[in-house]
Design a protein around this motif. Structure first.
Motif, PDB file in Angstrom:
ATOM      1  N   ASP A   1       0.856  -1.183   0.000  1.00  0.00           N
ATOM      2  CA  ASP A   1       0.000   0.000   0.000  1.00  0.00           C
ATOM      3  C   ASP A   1       0.892   1.233   0.000  1.00  0.00           C
ATOM      4  O   ASP A   1       1.611   1.477   0.964  1.00  0.00           O
TER       5      ASP A   1
ATOM      6  N   ASN B   1       2.542  -0.965   4.462  1.00  0.00           N
ATOM      7  CA  ASN B   1       2.253   0.409   4.080  1.00  0.00           C
ATOM      8  C   ASN B   1       3.572   1.141   3.933  1.00  0.00           C
ATOM      9  O   ASN B   1       4.358   1.220   4.861  1.00  0.00           O
TER      10      ASN B   1
ATOM     11  N   PHE C   1      -4.039   5.351   4.620  1.00  0.00           N
ATOM     12  CA  PHE C   1      -3.931   3.962   5.057  1.00  0.00           C
ATOM     13  C   PHE C   1      -4.726   3.736   6.341  1.00  0.00           C
ATOM     14  O   PHE C   1      -5.417   2.735   6.487  1.00  0.00           O
TER      15      PHE C   1
ATOM     16  N   GLN D   1      -8.278   0.320   4.823  1.00  0.00           N
ATOM     17  CA  GLN D   1      -7.311  -0.727   4.543  1.00  0.00           C
ATOM     18  C   GLN D   1      -8.001  -1.881   3.828  1.00  0.00           C
ATOM     19  O   GLN D   1      -9.183  -2.120   4.018  1.00  0.00           O
TER      20      GLN D   1
ATOM     21  N   THR E   1       0.541  -7.283   4.569  1.00  0.00           N
ATOM     22  CA  THR E   1       0.349  -5.946   4.022  1.00  0.00           C
ATOM     23  C   THR E   1       1.452  -5.041   4.542  1.00  0.00           C
ATOM     24  O   THR E   1       1.795  -5.087   5.711  1.00  0.00           O
TER      25      THR E   1
END
Length: 71
Positions: free
Chosen positions: A24, A46, A31, A35, A44
């Motif tokens: 991401d 960020n 964020f 999400q 995941t």
């Protein structure tokens, strides 16, 4: 080659386990506000786009080729 997928395709990929990682690249506020979620846990990370560009060489070895990038 990079391609686009629909939200439904992303959800299906998470459900089927075919999405190895989500990168991401939105800023921290975006964020935190929204999400990607699914029925299964997907790693995941960020990393705001400016950071991804600065650390590109390190990122290439860390992110699978078939990862999904959210921007």
């Amino acid at each position: 080659m990079p391609t686009s997928i629909t939200p439904r395709e992303l959800y299906d990929g998470i459900t089927e386990g075919s999405i190895p990682m989500i990168l991401d690249v939105r800023n921290q506020d975006e964020f935190a506000a929204w999400q990607v979620e699914g029925t299964k846990s997907v790693p995941t990370r960020n990393m705001p786009i400016w950071m991804a560009v600065e650390d590109f060489d390190d990122l290439v070895g860390e992110v699978p080729e078939d990862a999904v990038v959210v921007c």
